[in-house]
Enzyme design. Sequence first.
Site, mmCIF file in Angstrom:
data_model
loop_
_atom_site.group_PDB
_atom_site.id
_atom_site.type_symbol
_atom_site.label_atom_id
_atom_site.label_comp_id
_atom_site.label_asym_id
_atom_site.label_seq_id
_atom_site.Cartn_x
_atom_site.Cartn_y
_atom_site.Cartn_z
ATOM 1 N N LYS A 102 51.010 21.745 42.559
ATOM 2 C CA LYS A 102 50.424 22.998 42.774
ATOM 3 C C LYS A 102 49.759 23.278 44.811
ATOM 4 O O LYS A 102 49.586 23.491 45.521
ATOM 5 C CB LYS A 102 49.153 22.948 42.024
ATOM 6 C CG LYS A 102 48.178 22.165 42.418
ATOM 7 C CD LYS A 102 47.940 21.704 40.812
ATOM 8 C CE LYS A 102 47.248 19.973 40.789
ATOM 9 N NZ LYS A 102 47.836 19.743 39.627
ATOM 10 N N GLU A 126 55.446 27.533 36.740
ATOM 11 C CA GLU A 126 54.269 28.441 35.606
ATOM 12 C C GLU A 126 53.640 27.054 35.704
ATOM 13 O O GLU A 126 51.890 27.286 34.601
ATOM 14 C CB GLU A 126 54.848 28.361 34.015
ATOM 15 C CG GLU A 126 54.078 28.653 32.725
ATOM 16 C CD GLU A 126 53.406 30.299 33.110
ATOM 17 O OE1 GLU A 126 54.004 31.179 33.945
ATOM 18 O OE2 GLU A 126 52.094 30.046 33.757
ATOM 19 N N GLY A 131 47.203 24.198 33.802
ATOM 20 C CA GLY A 131 48.716 23.410 32.497
ATOM 21 C C GLY A 131 49.313 24.818 31.235
ATOM 22 O O GLY A 131 50.063 25.000 31.357
ATOM 23 N N GLU A 187 40.171 11.333 37.697
ATOM 24 C CA GLU A 187 40.645 9.896 38.337
ATOM 25 C C GLU A 187 39.481 9.114 38.936
ATOM 26 O O GLU A 187 38.962 9.254 38.670
ATOM 27 C CB GLU A 187 41.481 10.592 39.095
ATOM 28 C CG GLU A 187 42.541 11.978 39.294
ATOM 29 C CD GLU A 187 43.952 11.650 38.606
ATOM 30 O OE1 GLU A 187 44.008 10.583 38.803
ATOM 31 O OE2 GLU A 187 44.674 12.342 37.740
ATOM 32 N N ASP A 198 42.169 20.808 44.223
ATOM 33 C CA ASP A 198 42.699 21.168 43.552
ATOM 34 C C ASP A 198 42.881 22.942 42.890
ATOM 35 O O ASP A 198 43.899 23.151 42.800
ATOM 36 C CB ASP A 198 42.510 20.224 41.982
ATOM 37 C CG ASP A 198 42.882 20.764 40.718
ATOM 38 O OD1 ASP A 198 44.694 20.333 40.151
ATOM 39 O OD2 ASP A 198 42.840 20.913 39.632
ATOM 40 N N LYS A 202 45.183 25.221 43.166
ATOM 41 C CA LYS A 202 45.205 26.504 42.396
ATOM 42 C C LYS A 202 45.135 27.983 43.158
ATOM 43 O O LYS A 202 46.092 29.340 42.521
ATOM 44 C CB LYS A 202 44.611 26.447 40.995
ATOM 45 C CG LYS A 202 45.701 25.190 40.105
ATOM 46 C CD LYS A 202 44.611 24.809 39.240
ATOM 47 C CE LYS A 202 44.852 23.324 39.033
ATOM 48 N NZ LYS A 202 44.498 22.572 37.582
#
Length: 432
Positions: A102, A126, A131, A187, A198, A202
């Site tokens: 992404k 996709e 996910g 993480e 993130d 998206k």
Amino acid sequence: MAFKIGLLGLGTVGAGTAQILLDTSGRNPLLKEIIIGRVGVRTLTKTRTPKFPPEIISTDLEAIVTDPNIDIVVELLGGLEPARSLILQAINRGKHVVTANKAVIARHGYEIYEAANRAGVYVLLEASVGGGIPIIKPLKQSLGANRITSIIGIVNGTTNYILTEMTTAGADFSDVLNEAQKLGYAEADPSADIDGWDAADKIAILASLGFGGRIQRESVYCEGIREVSKVDIAYADKLGFVVKLLAIAKGLEGTESDTLQLRVHPTLVPKSHPLANVDEVNNAILVEGDPLGQVMFYGPGAGSGATASAVVSDIMNIVAILKSSNHTQTIDPLLSCTHQHYCKITPIKSIETRFYVRFLTRDVPGVIGHLGTSFGNYQVSLESVVQIGFKEGLAEIVVVTHCVCEGNFRTALEEVRTLEAIKNIPSILRVL
Ligand code: HSE
């Protein structure tokens, strides 16, 4: 007929993808025609499952994307470089690309898709959002007849896990983050997740598909969850809300459909809202369109098998096209990206939303009246004002506004800060 893929990356998603492709029994027969031709990794010293023989696995990633025997490059490296350069090289060699990346698509999508259109190849993504949840193809194809009015998603599993745990255990952000890191849900460097980047990548991708234009990634307003406290989660609960990190893309009523609000921030969501019960690492995306109304996509937003399911579905789509006897170099407009212009993004100060604000004030007569007057001076109408309790000798007052212009709200707050009785404003959150 056999189609060879070059798999770049054998981490969580890469290994999941290989596992599906090596275990085809009971799945779509098309999978039997897909061969893992080469695998590219950064280092050969790690023990990996599945294991590949030395003639297949190598660290020479460039050799894979330029190999004439490879039909489809599957980029699962993540990060911006070398992923971007390798994707462009693959495209320029006439190879189709499947990616879960992404970050690279949100920032470099325009040059990747321009190159792909010139070369007559597909770049399918996709797995880049949600996910295992199908959301890219639905937006491109199944919902294509609709005028999309909003896309609101919980698209980051790590932050959803942290907020869910803070809610159920009444725990502090830092304690839950530590626990999430131990469990592998966060993480070691969690910034991309907890600071909202993130989710911003998206929603930039989803907005581009839903609203039919390019998105400047920097124009996505982004606030993460570091400042969300268990105190606010508890007050939100009393007021009938849960706190979620939402990624929001909304068309602006009465304007061209490519003028958008685009934002990521922690949000108070009414408990009756469909997104309120999306908990733990799950993701959900609520799409509203005309004439469809609302449709929600829900499921596992990360993880090896779930994300690999999306990757392999893209590989299969390309293989199905390559197999069709009438396949030409003309690419299917419903599977490609042909946006030419950038969407206009509304500055955050011009959006209209509800707010939740918590004040610590001296407990003296007239405080609530002064608050109401200052907000009223800037057309900020209040929905509720509750004095919840006391903290360190100060009264704790929580205000929820009606839907107001963010710029007016911020100006009113500046005036409120100058009121003698106001000691602190520990939190400001938007309300859906
Ligand atoms: N780090 C992401 C998340 C998963 O927590 O949702 C991959 O997109």
